[in-house]
Design a protein around this motif. Sequence first.
Motif, mmCIF file in Angstrom:
data_model
loop_
_atom_site.group_PDB
_atom_site.id
_atom_site.type_symbol
_atom_site.label_atom_id
_atom_site.label_comp_id
_atom_site.label_asym_id
_atom_site.label_seq_id
_atom_site.Cartn_x
_atom_site.Cartn_y
_atom_site.Cartn_z
ATOM 1 N N THR A 54 -1.203 1.369 -9.276
ATOM 2 C CA THR A 54 -0.002 0.781 -8.689
ATOM 3 C C THR A 54 0.056 0.969 -7.172
ATOM 4 O OG1 THR A 54 1.393 2.780 -8.871
ATOM 5 C CG2 THR A 54 1.218 1.374 -10.825
ATOM 6 N N LEU A 55 -0.848 1.751 -6.618
ATOM 7 C CA LEU A 55 -0.785 2.068 -5.194
ATOM 8 C C LEU A 55 -1.343 0.966 -4.299
ATOM 9 C CD1 LEU A 55 -1.863 5.827 -5.261
ATOM 10 C CD2 LEU A 55 0.435 4.867 -5.397
ATOM 11 N N ALA A 56 -2.043 0.000 -4.875
ATOM 12 C CA ALA A 56 -2.638 -1.085 -4.091
ATOM 13 C C ALA A 56 -2.644 -2.358 -4.932
ATOM 14 C CB ALA A 56 -4.060 -0.718 -3.659
ATOM 15 N N TYR A 58 0.854 -1.191 0.000
ATOM 16 C CA TYR A 58 0.000 0.000 0.000
ATOM 17 C C TYR A 58 0.891 1.242 0.000
ATOM 18 C CZ TYR A 58 -3.087 -3.724 1.423
ATOM 19 O OH TYR A 58 -3.768 -4.914 1.487
ATOM 20 N N ARG A 59 0.924 1.908 -1.137
ATOM 21 C CA ARG A 59 1.852 3.019 -1.362
ATOM 22 C C ARG A 59 1.193 4.321 -0.895
ATOM 23 N NH1 ARG A 59 6.882 2.130 -2.381
ATOM 24 N NH2 ARG A 59 7.056 3.640 -4.093
ATOM 25 N N THR A 60 1.214 4.528 0.408
ATOM 26 C CA THR A 60 0.557 5.686 0.994
ATOM 27 C C THR A 60 1.556 6.820 1.227
ATOM 28 O OG1 THR A 60 0.923 4.880 3.248
ATOM 29 C CG2 THR A 60 -1.122 4.240 2.160
ATOM 30 N N VAL A 84 2.740 8.927 -10.603
ATOM 31 C CA VAL A 84 2.517 7.480 -10.629
ATOM 32 C C VAL A 84 3.515 6.806 -9.688
ATOM 33 C CG1 VAL A 84 2.601 5.411 -12.065
ATOM 34 C CG2 VAL A 84 1.585 7.514 -12.960
ATOM 35 N N GLY A 85 3.000 5.959 -8.800
ATOM 36 C CA GLY A 85 3.853 5.278 -7.840
ATOM 37 C C GLY A 85 4.050 6.018 -6.535
ATOM 38 N N GLY A 86 3.454 7.219 -6.415
ATOM 39 C CA GLY A 86 3.588 7.994 -5.186
ATOM 40 C C GLY A 86 4.650 9.068 -5.294
ATOM 41 N N TRP A 87 4.648 9.962 -4.325
ATOM 42 C CA TRP A 87 5.559 11.107 -4.336
ATOM 43 C C TRP A 87 7.026 10.698 -4.202
ATOM 44 C CZ3 TRP A 87 5.071 16.715 -3.575
ATOM 45 C CH2 TRP A 87 3.843 17.198 -4.026
#
Length: 409
Positions: free
Chosen positions: A275-277, A47-49, A174-177
């Motif tokens: 891609t975050l989950a 989980y890319r939080t 994409v993919g988080g910060w």
Amino acid sequence: MQRIHIVGGGLAGFTAAITAAESGALVTLHEAHHTLGGRARTAEGPYRTNEGPHALYRRGPHWTWLDRRGLLGPVVGVPPLEGTRLRFRLGGTLRRTPPLSLVRLGRLRAEHAPVDTDFRTWATGRAGEEAARLAAHYAAVALYHHDPGSLSAAFVQERLRRAAALPPEARYPVGGWAQVIDRMAARAWNLGVRIETASRVDADGLDALTRQGPVIVATSLDAARALLGDPALTWDSGRTALIDLALRTRRGDAFAVSDLDAPGWIERFSAQDRTLAPAGQQLVQGQFPLAPDEPRAVGIARAEELLDLGHPGWRERTEWRRESVSRGRTGAVDRPGTTWRDRPAIDRGDGIYLAGDQVAAPGLLSEVSFNSGLEAAVLALGASEPRPARTTDGEPVRTTDARPGLSQI
């Protein structure tokens, strides 16, 4: 040229490091943690939080700066279908469209709003008490503050206008910060910046660094206050309950729900970035501002009420859950009679400069970090330049300096 030291490896720190290195400076960046990013860190694992809802605003100053250097990377907006699933809670029920009075108020330019008046008073005079209340609650998505109506009208209106812009300004890396931070770190490394992780700088260490050249402190304001021993380094910020959920996918879930009954927001971030989950799951994040004396449970209870409306059956579908409270880490808020110029100054004297999201720089949320990092680097570059040699009669010796000028930054 003296070496420039930067304390803090987040967005502000890397903006300063890249700016200084592009002008030929010797730069060392110190990050206290083992990983880089500051508030822009993205969690490892399935989980890319991020620490609360994050987005880049397309019209912000850092958008072009990052893009020109190839640091922006792939970003996504809200898919058209998902955009139709924005919901608003009003009177305890969900509705598909915002009240017309809110839309009209959101179209007013920030320059029309006064600095010296609170938003609630000004907006009530323009659109009525109900519209003022709804607009203040909607603007909380970019404020993280429990009472947006009490803040400067000019400050809130700028954020309301950008948060309500059509088409939406928000874009998501994409993919988080962390992907943006990784690209910035690579750029800095290629420019010769020395990056030292697990390198915590204390007061004695700071004193040693200042003897080598200018120092940019790019940390939270709380950390900077302790490091510099300067009690004047204070400014108002928000206090917010954060909730992260991974839910089994269900057709028909809202993309986002704005709480117009009270400040609050939940958003399904995996709608735009899968891609975050893991497959078959969706990542939902929310923020619910808290008053100074309110416990976290109050914000979480409001989050659950909003989830009941926007994500029916979410309790039975929950695969993972996390709760936290963010204090003083959600950017500056300006009270009536103040602007960004009244916040702690970037130039602290004695070769020390400040950067971060609560200092004297314009912009919205992360844009303040970017602008202050850029300004701090320019000031540090000027301070690190050697004084020109002079002849015996005091006239400067004329030489040719091949170093790129600040106009090229």
